[in-house]
Design a protein around this motif. Structure first.
Motif, PDB file in Angstrom:
ATOM      1  N   ARG A 180       0.834  -1.208   0.000  1.00  0.00           N
ATOM      2  CA  ARG A 180       0.000   0.000   0.000  1.00  0.00           C
ATOM      3  C   ARG A 180       0.865   1.253   0.000  1.00  0.00           C
ATOM      4  O   ARG A 180       0.613   2.201  -0.763  1.00  0.00           O
ATOM      5  CB  ARG A 180      -0.917  -0.009   1.229  1.00  0.00           C
ATOM      6  N   GLU A 181       1.880   1.291   0.854  1.00  0.00           N
ATOM      7  CA  GLU A 181       2.712   2.487   0.959  1.00  0.00           C
ATOM      8  C   GLU A 181       3.530   2.719  -0.313  1.00  0.00           C
ATOM      9  O   GLU A 181       3.726   3.860  -0.741  1.00  0.00           O
ATOM     10  CB  GLU A 181       3.619   2.382   2.183  1.00  0.00           C
ATOM     11  N   GLN A 182       4.012   1.652  -0.939  1.00  0.00           N
ATOM     12  CA  GLN A 182       4.737   1.802  -2.205  1.00  0.00           C
ATOM     13  C   GLN A 182       3.816   2.364  -3.283  1.00  0.00           C
ATOM     14  O   GLN A 182       4.225   3.229  -4.073  1.00  0.00           O
ATOM     15  CB  GLN A 182       5.300   0.449  -2.633  1.00  0.00           C
ATOM     16  N   LEU A 183       2.577   1.889  -3.309  1.00  0.00           N
ATOM     17  CA  LEU A 183       1.628   2.375  -4.299  1.00  0.00           C
ATOM     18  C   LEU A 183       1.302   3.844  -4.072  1.00  0.00           C
ATOM     19  O   LEU A 183       1.327   4.656  -5.009  1.00  0.00           O
ATOM     20  CB  LEU A 183       0.349   1.534  -4.238  1.00  0.00           C
ATOM     21  N   ILE A 184       1.013   4.211  -2.834  1.00  0.00           N
ATOM     22  CA  ILE A 184       0.645   5.588  -2.533  1.00  0.00           C
ATOM     23  C   ILE A 184       1.805   6.535  -2.819  1.00  0.00           C
ATOM     24  O   ILE A 184       1.624   7.650  -3.337  1.00  0.00           O
ATOM     25  CB  ILE A 184       0.181   5.709  -1.061  1.00  0.00           C
ATOM     26  N   GLU A 185       3.020   6.106  -2.510  1.00  0.00           N
ATOM     27  CA  GLU A 185       4.198   6.926  -2.799  1.00  0.00           C
ATOM     28  C   GLU A 185       4.309   7.222  -4.292  1.00  0.00           C
ATOM     29  O   GLU A 185       4.593   8.359  -4.694  1.00  0.00           O
ATOM     30  CB  GLU A 185       5.453   6.197  -2.318  1.00  0.00           C
ATOM     31  N   ARG A 186       4.045   6.217  -5.134  1.00  0.00           N
ATOM     32  CA  ARG A 186       4.149   6.415  -6.579  1.00  0.00           C
ATOM     33  C   ARG A 186       3.012   7.285  -7.101  1.00  0.00           C
ATOM     34  O   ARG A 186       3.205   8.090  -8.025  1.00  0.00           O
ATOM     35  CB  ARG A 186       4.163   5.057  -7.286  1.00  0.00           C
ATOM     36  N   ILE A 187       1.812   7.143  -6.535  1.00  0.00           N
ATOM     37  CA  ILE A 187       0.695   7.996  -6.944  1.00  0.00           C
ATOM     38  C   ILE A 187       1.023   9.460  -6.641  1.00  0.00           C
ATOM     39  O   ILE A 187       0.784  10.356  -7.463  1.00  0.00           O
ATOM     40  CB  ILE A 187      -0.608   7.562  -6.253  1.00  0.00           C
ATOM     41  N   ASP A 188       1.579   9.708  -5.458  1.00  0.00           N
ATOM     42  CA  ASP A 188       1.966  11.076  -5.108  1.00  0.00           C
ATOM     43  C   ASP A 188       3.034  11.620  -6.056  1.00  0.00           C
ATOM     44  O   ASP A 188       3.025  12.797  -6.422  1.00  0.00           O
ATOM     45  CB  ASP A 188       2.476  11.128  -3.669  1.00  0.00           C
ATOM     46  N   MET A 189       3.942  10.767  -6.474  1.00  0.00           N
ATOM     47  CA  MET A 189       5.020  11.189  -7.360  1.00  0.00           C
ATOM     48  C   MET A 189       4.481  11.676  -8.705  1.00  0.00           C
ATOM     49  O   MET A 189       5.064  12.560  -9.344  1.00  0.00           O
ATOM     50  CB  MET A 189       5.997  10.023  -7.572  1.00  0.00           C
ATOM     51  N   LEU A 190       3.349  11.109  -9.140  1.00  0.00           N
ATOM     52  CA  LEU A 190       2.776  11.495 -10.430  1.00  0.00           C
ATOM     53  C   LEU A 190       2.396  12.966 -10.470  1.00  0.00           C
ATOM     54  O   LEU A 190       2.432  13.591 -11.531  1.00  0.00           O
ATOM     55  CB  LEU A 190       1.545  10.639 -10.735  1.00  0.00           C
ATOM     56  N   GLN A 191       2.025  13.530  -9.319  1.00  0.00           N
ATOM     57  CA  GLN A 191       1.607  14.923  -9.298  1.00  0.00           C
ATOM     58  C   GLN A 191       2.740  15.849  -9.713  1.00  0.00           C
ATOM     59  O   GLN A 191       2.508  16.889 -10.325  1.00  0.00           O
ATOM     60  CB  GLN A 191       1.112  15.293  -7.903  1.00  0.00           C
ATOM     61  N   HIS A 192       3.973  15.480  -9.374  1.00  0.00           N
ATOM     62  CA  HIS A 192       5.123  16.308  -9.726  1.00  0.00           C
ATOM     63  C   HIS A 192       5.543  16.059 -11.171  1.00  0.00           C
ATOM     64  O   HIS A 192       6.024  16.973 -11.850  1.00  0.00           O
ATOM     65  CB  HIS A 192       6.274  16.018  -8.769  1.00  0.00           C
ATOM     66  N   THR A 193       5.345  14.826 -11.630  1.00  0.00           N
ATOM     67  CA  THR A 193       5.743  14.477 -12.993  1.00  0.00           C
ATOM     68  C   THR A 193       4.736  14.990 -14.017  1.00  0.00           C
ATOM     69  O   THR A 193       5.110  15.398 -15.120  1.00  0.00           O
ATOM     70  CB  THR A 193       5.882  12.953 -13.125  1.00  0.00           C
ATOM     71  N   TYR A 194       3.440  14.976 -13.644  1.00  0.00           N
ATOM     72  CA  TYR A 194       2.359  15.395 -14.543  1.00  0.00           C
ATOM     73  C   TYR A 194       1.512  16.456 -13.822  1.00  0.00           C
ATOM     74  O   TYR A 194       0.429  16.156 -13.314  1.00  0.00           O
ATOM     75  CB  TYR A 194       1.480  14.204 -14.925  1.00  0.00           C
ATOM     76  N   PRO A 195       1.971  17.695 -13.739  1.00  0.00           N
ATOM     77  CA  PRO A 195       1.280  18.704 -12.928  1.00  0.00           C
ATOM     78  C   PRO A 195      -0.124  19.038 -13.400  1.00  0.00           C
ATOM     79  O   PRO A 195      -0.940  19.512 -12.600  1.00  0.00           O
ATOM     80  CB  PRO A 195       2.208  19.925 -13.016  1.00  0.00           C
ATOM     81  N   ASP A 196      -0.456  18.817 -14.670  1.00  0.00           N
ATOM     82  CA  ASP A 196      -1.793  19.133 -15.172  1.00  0.00           C
ATOM     83  C   ASP A 196      -2.741  17.929 -15.124  1.00  0.00           C
ATOM     84  O   ASP A 196      -3.925  18.064 -15.440  1.00  0.00           O
ATOM     85  CB  ASP A 196      -1.723  19.642 -16.616  1.00  0.00           C
ATOM     86  N   LEU A 197      -2.224  16.773 -14.759  1.00  0.00           N
ATOM     87  CA  LEU A 197      -3.062  15.584 -14.701  1.00  0.00           C
ATOM     88  C   LEU A 197      -4.068  15.698 -13.563  1.00  0.00           C
ATOM     89  O   LEU A 197      -3.711  16.058 -12.435  1.00  0.00           O
ATOM     90  CB  LEU A 197      -2.185  14.343 -14.480  1.00  0.00           C
ATOM     91  N   ALA A 198      -5.336  15.407 -13.852  1.00  0.00           N
ATOM     92  CA  ALA A 198      -6.374  15.336 -12.818  1.00  0.00           C
ATOM     93  C   ALA A 198      -6.603  13.873 -12.465  1.00  0.00           C
ATOM     94  O   ALA A 198      -6.441  12.987 -13.313  1.00  0.00           O
ATOM     95  CB  ALA A 198      -7.670  15.960 -13.314  1.00  0.00           C
ATOM     96  N   SER A 199      -6.972  13.623 -11.217  1.00  0.00           N
ATOM     97  CA  SER A 199      -7.226  12.248 -10.816  1.00  0.00           C
ATOM     98  C   SER A 199      -8.427  12.176  -9.882  1.00  0.00           C
ATOM     99  O   SER A 199      -8.747  13.140  -9.174  1.00  0.00           O
ATOM    100  CB  SER A 199      -5.995  11.629 -10.142  1.00  0.00           C
ATOM    101  N   VAL A 200      -9.071  11.003  -9.902  1.00  0.00           N
ATOM    102  CA  VAL A 200     -10.160  10.701  -8.976  1.00  0.00           C
ATOM    103  C   VAL A 200      -9.904   9.300  -8.433  1.00  0.00           C
ATOM    104  O   VAL A 200      -9.765   8.347  -9.202  1.00  0.00           O
ATOM    105  CB  VAL A 200     -11.539  10.752  -9.654  1.00  0.00           C
ATOM    106  N   LEU A 201      -9.830   9.194  -7.120  1.00  0.00           N
ATOM    107  CA  LEU A 201      -9.534   7.928  -6.456  1.00  0.00           C
ATOM    108  C   LEU A 201     -10.724   7.522  -5.602  1.00  0.00           C
ATOM    109  O   LEU A 201     -11.249   8.332  -4.830  1.00  0.00           O
ATOM    110  CB  LEU A 201      -8.271   8.068  -5.610  1.00  0.00           C
ATOM    111  N   VAL A 202     -11.145   6.284  -5.722  1.00  0.00           N
ATOM    112  CA  VAL A 202     -12.243   5.743  -4.924  1.00  0.00           C
ATOM    113  C   VAL A 202     -11.678   4.880  -3.805  1.00  0.00           C
ATOM    114  O   VAL A 202     -10.809   4.035  -4.033  1.00  0.00           O
ATOM    115  CB  VAL A 202     -13.193   4.887  -5.796  1.00  0.00           C
ATOM    116  N   THR A 203     -12.141   5.113  -2.596  1.00  0.00           N
ATOM    117  CA  THR A 203     -11.772   4.267  -1.471  1.00  0.00           C
ATOM    118  C   THR A 203     -12.786   4.450  -0.350  1.00  0.00           C
ATOM    119  O   THR A 203     -13.582   5.388  -0.363  1.00  0.00           O
ATOM    120  CB  THR A 203     -10.360   4.598  -0.947  1.00  0.00           C
TER     121      THR A 203
END
Length: 269
Positions: A180-203
């Protein structure tokens, strides 16, 4: 940055077999925003996500995805511009990680016969595999991957067509703490790599929210209980109402933790 919202949902109802699943739901998501849909099981989260991913039509109301209104656009073509990550990916062939990622180009589960990626596409796949922390697993086959590795491979796959929108349907389902922590870390990293990308996460687990979550919608019984910036929506009172249970929230370094709030005067033991 485009002024047109990435997603616009207005007064949407979804009725199935006479049963209301969503009622009067509205939502606007703009470029660079990272939303979470939170609610108990059966609250309507996955149904709303299916509308956002152009997988279903509303019974009433307006849904616009990437500026295109559902009912007036080829939904299959529209889906090719949305990165949709579903941990229940129905892959049955023992594809290598690199091949799984490349299926994002065709929006298919399996590789399309006799179709080969260009050198540029192969390089993009290689870059995404590295970005998601799978460098040493690029030649590993799907059945040998852990659940966490599969989840990260599916995010890389979803990013192959360079979407403006990334949808994540309970991406941490079935993961242990490390996964879980490895996945969340990579999801957070995407924000810096793709600053205009929008996301919606269900949980339905607040512990699974990345620290970069900017906005939240709380759903209860198919209705929007609260919606807006994360710090305004995620309060103990509102989350307690959403889940029909007294809840105490704490936040450390951008991550949330949840405890049941013991009623005053209650004795234990």
């Amino acid at each position: 940055m485009s002024a047109t919202p990435v997603l616009r949902v207005k007064d949407v109802d979804v009725v199935r077999d006479g049963n209301p699943i969503l009622s009067e739901v509205s939502l606007t998501v703009r470029a660079g925003e990272h939303w979470a849909l939170l609610g108990a099981n059966g609250a309507g989260k996955s149904t709303l996500l299916s509308l956002l991913g152009a997988l279903a039509h509303p019974t009433h109301g307006i849904v616009e995805v990437l500026g295109h209104r559902l009912g007036r656009v080829d939904m299959r073509q529209l889906r090719s511009y949305v990165g949709h990550v579903n941990p229940r990916h129905d892959l049955r062939s023992p594809l290598k990680v690199e091949d799984v990622v490349l299926t994002g180009l065709t929006n298919t589960v399996e590789r399309v016969p006799r179709r080969h990626p260009t050198p540029e596409q192969a390089a993009d796949a290689d870059r995404l595999i590295g970005l998601l922390g799978l460098d040493d697993r690029r030649s590993a086959r799907w059945p040998t991957l852990s659940q966490g590795e599969r989840g990260r491979a599916l995010i890389a796959r979803a990013l192959m067509p360079s979407p403006r929108l990334l949808l994540l349907d309970e991406p941490a389902t079935g993961l242990d703490v490390a996964g879980r922590e490895q996945l969340i870390e990579r999801i957070d990293m995407l924000q810096h790599t793709y600053p205009d990308l929008a996301s919606v996460l269900v949980t339905h687990h607040l512990e699974e929210l990345p620290s970069g979550t900017t906005h939240v919608m709380l759903l209860r019984d198919g209705r929007c209980l609260a919606s807006g910036p994360v710090d305004e929506v995620l309060t103990g009172d509102q989350v307690s109402t959403c889940f029909a249970h007294p809840i105490r929230l704490t936040r450390t370094e951008g991550r949330w933790s949840v405890r049941a709030s013991r009623p005053v005067g209650r004795r234990v033991g």
